[in-house]
Scaffold this motif. Structure first.
Motif, PDB file in Angstrom:
ATOM      1  N   GLN A  42      -4.078  -1.900  -0.927  1.00  0.00           N
ATOM      2  CA  GLN A  42      -3.073  -0.910  -1.307  1.00  0.00           C
ATOM      3  C   GLN A  42      -3.665   0.490  -1.371  1.00  0.00           C
ATOM      4  O   GLN A  42      -3.069   1.450  -0.892  1.00  0.00           O
ATOM      5  CB  GLN A  42      -2.457  -1.270  -2.669  1.00  0.00           C
ATOM      6  CG  GLN A  42      -1.631  -2.547  -2.662  1.00  0.00           C
ATOM      7  CD  GLN A  42      -0.466  -2.486  -1.690  1.00  0.00           C
ATOM      8  OE1 GLN A  42      -0.056  -1.422  -1.244  1.00  0.00           O
ATOM      9  NE2 GLN A  42       0.064  -3.642  -1.339  1.00  0.00           N
ATOM     10  N   ALA A  43      -4.861   0.589  -1.966  1.00  0.00           N
ATOM     11  CA  ALA A  43      -5.476   1.904  -2.088  1.00  0.00           C
ATOM     12  C   ALA A  43      -5.823   2.461  -0.711  1.00  0.00           C
ATOM     13  O   ALA A  43      -5.686   3.660  -0.457  1.00  0.00           O
ATOM     14  CB  ALA A  43      -6.721   1.808  -2.974  1.00  0.00           C
ATOM     15  N   GLU A  94      -8.732  -7.467   0.031  1.00  0.00           N
ATOM     16  CA  GLU A  94      -8.136  -7.964  -1.212  1.00  0.00           C
ATOM     17  C   GLU A  94      -7.031  -6.974  -1.631  1.00  0.00           C
ATOM     18  O   GLU A  94      -7.088  -5.779  -1.337  1.00  0.00           O
ATOM     19  CB  GLU A  94      -9.261  -8.078  -2.238  1.00  0.00           C
ATOM     20  CG  GLU A  94      -8.888  -8.540  -3.595  1.00  0.00           C
ATOM     21  CD  GLU A  94      -8.765  -7.392  -4.578  1.00  0.00           C
ATOM     22  OE1 GLU A  94      -8.049  -7.575  -5.562  1.00  0.00           O
ATOM     23  OE2 GLU A  94      -9.352  -6.316  -4.348  1.00  0.00           O
ATOM     24  N   TRP A  95      -6.004  -7.499  -2.298  1.00  0.00           N
ATOM     25  CA  TRP A  95      -4.749  -6.781  -2.558  1.00  0.00           C
ATOM     26  C   TRP A  95      -4.893  -5.337  -3.022  1.00  0.00           C
ATOM     27  O   TRP A  95      -4.365  -4.405  -2.415  1.00  0.00           O
ATOM     28  CB  TRP A  95      -3.923  -7.600  -3.555  1.00  0.00           C
ATOM     29  CG  TRP A  95      -2.628  -6.989  -3.966  1.00  0.00           C
ATOM     30  CD1 TRP A  95      -2.327  -6.497  -5.196  1.00  0.00           C
ATOM     31  CD2 TRP A  95      -1.444  -6.817  -3.175  1.00  0.00           C
ATOM     32  NE1 TRP A  95      -1.045  -6.033  -5.219  1.00  0.00           N
ATOM     33  CE2 TRP A  95      -0.471  -6.219  -3.986  1.00  0.00           C
ATOM     34  CE3 TRP A  95      -1.124  -7.101  -1.846  1.00  0.00           C
ATOM     35  CZ2 TRP A  95       0.803  -5.893  -3.545  1.00  0.00           C
ATOM     36  CZ3 TRP A  95       0.150  -6.782  -1.402  1.00  0.00           C
ATOM     37  CH2 TRP A  95       1.090  -6.185  -2.245  1.00  0.00           C
ATOM     38  N   LYS A  96      -5.632  -5.120  -4.113  1.00  0.00           N
ATOM     39  CA  LYS A  96      -5.701  -3.779  -4.683  1.00  0.00           C
ATOM     40  C   LYS A  96      -6.439  -2.828  -3.741  1.00  0.00           C
ATOM     41  O   LYS A  96      -6.091  -1.657  -3.619  1.00  0.00           O
ATOM     42  CB  LYS A  96      -6.410  -3.812  -6.034  1.00  0.00           C
ATOM     43  CG  LYS A  96      -5.614  -4.502  -7.124  1.00  0.00           C
ATOM     44  CD  LYS A  96      -4.528  -3.590  -7.661  1.00  0.00           C
ATOM     45  CE  LYS A  96      -3.797  -4.241  -8.815  1.00  0.00           C
ATOM     46  NZ  LYS A  96      -2.635  -3.462  -9.243  1.00  0.00           N
ATOM     47  N   VAL A  97      -7.485  -3.323  -3.081  1.00  0.00           N
ATOM     48  CA  VAL A  97      -8.247  -2.489  -2.161  1.00  0.00           C
ATOM     49  C   VAL A  97      -7.345  -2.114  -0.986  1.00  0.00           C
ATOM     50  O   VAL A  97      -7.309  -0.970  -0.528  1.00  0.00           O
ATOM     51  CB  VAL A  97      -9.489  -3.246  -1.643  1.00  0.00           C
ATOM     52  CG1 VAL A  97     -10.353  -2.316  -0.819  1.00  0.00           C
ATOM     53  CG2 VAL A  97     -10.268  -3.823  -2.793  1.00  0.00           C
ATOM     54  N   GLN A 137      -2.639   3.562   1.093  1.00  0.00           N
ATOM     55  CA  GLN A 137      -2.165   4.761   0.416  1.00  0.00           C
ATOM     56  C   GLN A 137      -2.956   5.993   0.865  1.00  0.00           C
ATOM     57  O   GLN A 137      -2.402   7.056   1.094  1.00  0.00           O
ATOM     58  CB  GLN A 137      -2.310   4.560  -1.103  1.00  0.00           C
ATOM     59  CG  GLN A 137      -1.895   5.737  -1.945  1.00  0.00           C
ATOM     60  CD  GLN A 137      -0.376   5.841  -2.050  1.00  0.00           C
ATOM     61  OE1 GLN A 137       0.267   5.025  -2.689  1.00  0.00           O
ATOM     62  NE2 GLN A 137       0.210   6.825  -1.403  1.00  0.00           N
ATOM     63  N   ARG A 147      -0.093  -3.968   7.466  1.00  0.00           N
ATOM     64  CA  ARG A 147       1.030  -4.779   7.035  1.00  0.00           C
ATOM     65  C   ARG A 147       1.758  -4.093   5.883  1.00  0.00           C
ATOM     66  O   ARG A 147       1.151  -3.394   5.072  1.00  0.00           O
ATOM     67  CB  ARG A 147       0.535  -6.129   6.537  1.00  0.00           C
ATOM     68  CG  ARG A 147       1.628  -7.131   6.285  1.00  0.00           C
ATOM     69  CD  ARG A 147       1.166  -8.242   5.350  1.00  0.00           C
ATOM     70  NE  ARG A 147       1.238  -7.829   3.956  1.00  0.00           N
ATOM     71  CZ  ARG A 147       2.344  -7.855   3.221  1.00  0.00           C
ATOM     72  NH1 ARG A 147       3.474  -8.264   3.736  1.00  0.00           N
ATOM     73  NH2 ARG A 147       2.314  -7.461   1.963  1.00  0.00           N
ATOM     74  N   GLY A 148       3.058  -4.290   5.820  1.00  0.00           N
ATOM     75  CA  GLY A 148       3.821  -3.751   4.697  1.00  0.00           C
ATOM     76  C   GLY A 148       5.000  -4.655   4.407  1.00  0.00           C
ATOM     77  O   GLY A 148       5.318  -5.560   5.187  1.00  0.00           O
ATOM     78  N   GLY A 149       5.613  -4.424   3.300  1.00  0.00           N
ATOM     79  CA  GLY A 149       6.793  -5.193   2.950  1.00  0.00           C
ATOM     80  C   GLY A 149       7.590  -4.394   1.949  1.00  0.00           C
ATOM     81  O   GLY A 149       7.038  -3.517   1.276  1.00  0.00           O
TER      82      GLY A 149
END
Lengths: 305, 544
Positions: free
Chosen positions: B423-424, B418-421, B427, B435-437
């Motif tokens: 990203q963390a 899921e998105w926030k997980v 990071q 994946r990145g954008g």
């Protein structure tokens, strides 16, 4: 009666406190935070933001500050929608959800009860078959199928109604039907079963024997008892309509609580998520109390406990 | 004993009729409480997700940026559709030959409440953007201003020490620590819009509400209903108000593609972007006349984690890069006109020649992998490919998985979060390939190249190179534009051709649906911006 209500109300306080503490820690335990994004924040900017929202303090202190704010009626600022407080957001979204939910529920009762009663009165004859068939359809078709179907017919086919949004009566019709259909079906089945159980009881026969019109027998005597299961169901139904309107809100672009609830969790909008959880819990608990009271009024044999 | 059971039937209160009436009244009141009456129709309705805020100092996304740019006007604006920054509130602009001092001579303009707009409003807005208390996400855009970084860090609190001066109410002077060639483009960016000092000081948190807000742009804020609609009206006091043709503009919120598209198709929206295009309909919609696409300043790529084997070896990274047939992803999976990314910096930036990567070459991929010690994938550890949960990301990941298995013999596992997980996790550096954008903020390649600086929070690959860092510093202070662009090109080639720290897949396209026979000034732009002040309806021919 008053003592019962007071006792129940007092009982909600520890319950709500437990919900508050649990949801506070669950939110914080979820991996990822409100400021994690594709674009990393400059460490200084991040520190500034965390200071602004009090995230630089320890968890117990944050909880304490939240509770202190709550006692003043302050639910804190939203993390995501930085110009708004949680209270403002909820006070915009709650009337929307309540209106939609109440209309859907009314619709469900207005269609479900007659359908069920007719089914029972014409037991195993064709009106019963039609009514039972309709309610079976209502139970089987999920709202994410019914919604688009209605859109296809009434919006794109007949051009009768607008699609989605909020602000006019015509925008309310389709979502209310979509949301109410399953409940109407349940209510119909409960009303049918309840009526069937009651129609042959002694007090109904007595009512007929003393020469009451059939209409009056039905409305004042039979239904009073026959609809008890329906009343019992109204509590959970209202709850599920309020909490479970997320899908319908999505399909019809309705700015209700469900949208904020789901987005708040996904955005790690701690305060907004907490606020929504507390609001939902308060609603559910009060509804349950209300149903108990109603039960007692309809059937005084039931003890208040 | 409860009395109601034994109450004789004839004593029932004659309330049936009354209670029915009451019920209808309750219903009516409920309906009126929740719904208003149909209001004035808007001239233009566009899809815009609920913005986090519309306060220029705090906006950090496109949704809020669109509204802020319609309400406020900065020193410059981006001209539609080529996005070149042209003077707006600034009438004339001067700069010193070394590009460090900019002097803006302002027009004689007023806020929507009639108060004159002064250079002090700009200084106030920019100081506010930099102040630690504001916690602005885009504060770093102004870090080139003298003293800005230290001020933002809280090292000093006296704003008069910043390189922002107002010699008189119509002159604004900005002193930079080093030249910024795209400074005028920044001056058109929403974070640098002016804010009304007299209102912000009176209502620090609530000033963006319709009841308080005062603006200086083409529109004023009329109504803000959360997750529903932001209504703007033409600002008669805007200095260029004669050029604005729309009276009422509605930004309609919606975050579900199918619903958004249905609203567009049933006439409830005049314009949607890709948020209103259901993936399943791309094939059919892309053949319609209301389908408009243009390249987007945005790249879809994968990051390699250089801190973990086997991707600490450049040859392995290159092998994985050459084994990807990005063309087949664009034509078979995406199908919306996306372009294969041959570079990290998307094409279309003025004055810049981006790197041209060679792309798919299975033989070379196999050779590189063998050189790295994994002939035919032998001995290669299991690879985990990480992406955020989404159907289209999964489809692309599956293609990669298959191509790497067939060409390199690699065992690749897919993992979604899921998105926030996600990203963390990225990071933290807890991945192998992720994946990145990246979406560019302004029209300069540095918006794609700054992120790979050692230790930058956006780097996330573990790439550290003193060569890269010093060249980046050098480019930041180079005055000659052509020389600077050459340096930037070299930087791009380091992260792609030489080091291969990322794997570019495709360049996004801006996808808009609108009726071009009805609207003039809606052509999609490189930054997917809307220029509502410059938008006009074509002659009445195409009337609904």
């Amino acid at each position: 009666m008053i003592r019962f209500v007071l006792r129940r109300l007092l009982g909600t306080i520890p319950l709500l406190a437990a919900i508050l503490v649990a949801s506070f820690f669950f939110m914080r335990m979820a991996p990822g935070g409100p400021f994690d994004d594709e674009r990393s924040l400059d460490p200084q900017v991040r520190a500034n933001l965390e200071a602004r929202y009090g995230l630089d303090r320890g968890l117990p202190e944050q909880l304490w500050l939240y509770v202190a704010g709550l006692s003043r009626g302050d639910l804190g600022p939203s993390f995501k929608y930085s110009g708004w407080t949680v209270r403002e957001i909820l006070s915009q979204a709650l009337p929307v959800s309540l209106t939609l939910g109440m209309v859907a529920l009314l619709l469900a009762m207005v269609t479900g009860i007659p359908l069920g009663v007719i089914g029972a009165l014409y037991h195993r004859r064709w009106p019963d078959l039609v009514a039972t068939g309709l309610s079976l359809f209502g139970i089987c078709v999920p709202n994410f199928v019914l919604g688009p179907l209605l859109i296809l017919v009434f919006v794109f086919g007949l051009h009768l109604l607008p699609l989605g949004g909020w602000g006019s009566l015509s925008q309310l019709i389709l979502p209310a039907i979509t949301l109410g259909a399953v409940r109407a079906a349940y209510i119909a089945r409960l009303a049918r079963a309840g009526t069937l159980e009651v129609v042959d009881l002694d007090f109904v026969r007595t009512a007929r024997a003393k020469g009451l019109a059939e209409r009056r027998v039905l409305l004042r005597h039979t239904l009073r008892l026959a609809l008890l299961p329906v009343v019992t169901y109204l509590g959970p139904a209202t709850a599920s309509i309020l909490v479970g309107s997320v899908v319908v809100e999505k399909i019809f672009a309705i700015p209700g609580l469900g949208t904020f609830f789901v987005n708040a969790a996904l955005n790690r909008d701690y305060t907004l998520a907490m606020g929504t959880v507390l609001l939902y819990s308060t609603l559910l608990i009060s509804l349950n109390i209300l149903v108990d009271i109603l039960h007692h009024l309809l059937d005084p044999r039931q003890e208040l406990g | 004993m409860p009395s109601s059971l034994h109450r004789p039937w004839f004593s029932d209160p004659p309330s049936m009729r009354g209670s029915v009436r009451l019920r209808w009244m309750v219903l009516a009141v409920l309906l009126l409480a929740g719904c208003g009456f149909d209001e004035e129709p808007a001239d233009f309705r566009f899809l815009n997700p609920e913005p986090e805020t519309i306060d220029p100092g705090r906006v950090s996304g496109q949704a809020g940026g669109r509204i802020a740019s319609a309400l406020f006007e900065g020193l410059c604006v981006r001209r539609h559709p080529d996005l070149q920054a042209i003077p707006a509130v600034a009438e004339t602009i001067e700069t010193t030959p070394d590009g460090r001092v900019w002097t803006f001579h302002l027009r004689d303009t007023v806020w929507s409440d009639g108060r004159p707009l002064s250079s002090e409003d700009f200084r106030f807005a920019w100081t506010r953007l930099l102040a630690p208390k504001t916690a602005a996400r885009y504060a770093n855009l102004l870090f080139a201003v003298k003293g800005a970084r230290a001020f933002n860090r809280g090292e000093f609190t006296d704003p008069s020490r910043l390189g922002l001066r107002c010699p008189d109410p119509r002159t604004f002077v900005v002193e930079l620590e080093h030249p910024v060639p795209y400074f005028l483009d920044l001056c058109a960016f929403y974070s640098l819009l002016p804010v009304p000092k007299h209102v912000v000081e009176a209502h620090p948190d609530l000033w963006i509400r319709p009841e308080f807000i005062v603006s200086n742009g083409p529109f004023v804020l009329d109504q803000w209903l959360l997750h529903r609609r932001i209504r703007m009206r033409r600002n008669p006091r805007y200095w260029n108000a004669d050029a604005v043709t729309l009276e009422i503009v509605d930004a309609i919120a919606g975050d579900h593609a199918n619903t958004n598209f249905n609203r567009y198709a049933s006439g409830g929206l005049d314009w949607v972007d890709s948020d209103g295009v259901p993936a399943a309909l791309v094939d059919r919609l892309s053949r319609r006349p209301d389908w408009h696409t243009a390249p987007y300043l945005s790249t879809y790529f994968y990051r390699f984690n250089l801190r973990r084997p086997p991707f600490d070896d450049r040859r392995v990274r290159q092998a994985f890069y050459f084994a990807v047939d990005a063309q087949s992803i664009c034509t078979n999976v995406l199908r919306g006109g996306q372009l294969v990314a041959h570079s990290l910096v998307p094409p279309g930036l003025p004055g810049y020649q981006e790197v041209h990567l060679e792309g798919y070459d299975p033989d070379r991929a196999r050779r590189l992998l063998a050189e790295a010690g994994y002939p035919d994938g032998e001995g290669l550890p299991k690879i985990e490919l990480l992406f955020n949960t989404s159907e289209s990301h999964r489809q692309i990941a599956e293609v990669l998985q298959q191509q790497w298995r067939e060409i390199l013999g690699a065992r690749v596992e897919l993992r979604n979060m899921e998105w926030k997980v996600f990203q963390a996790t990225v990071q933290r550096g807890d991945y192998q390939i992720a994946r990145g954008g990246w979406i560019g903020d302004y029209l300069d390649p540095s918006t794609f190249l700054d992120i790979w600086e050692s230790g930058s929070g956006n780097n996330r690959t573990g790439f550290r190179s003193s060569v890269y860092d010093s060249l980046l510093q050098e480019a930041a202070t180079t005055v000659d534009p052509a020389e600077r662009m050459r340096q930037l090109h070299q930087l791009e080639s380091i992260v792609t051709v030489q080091e291969c720290i990322i794997l570019p897949i495709y360049t996004y396209v801006v996808t808009n649906l609108y009726d071009a026979s009805k609207w003039e000034g809606l052509e999609p732009t490189l930054l997917n911006t809307l220029h509502l002040g410059q938008l006009r309806r074509r002659s009445m021919e195409g009337e609904r």
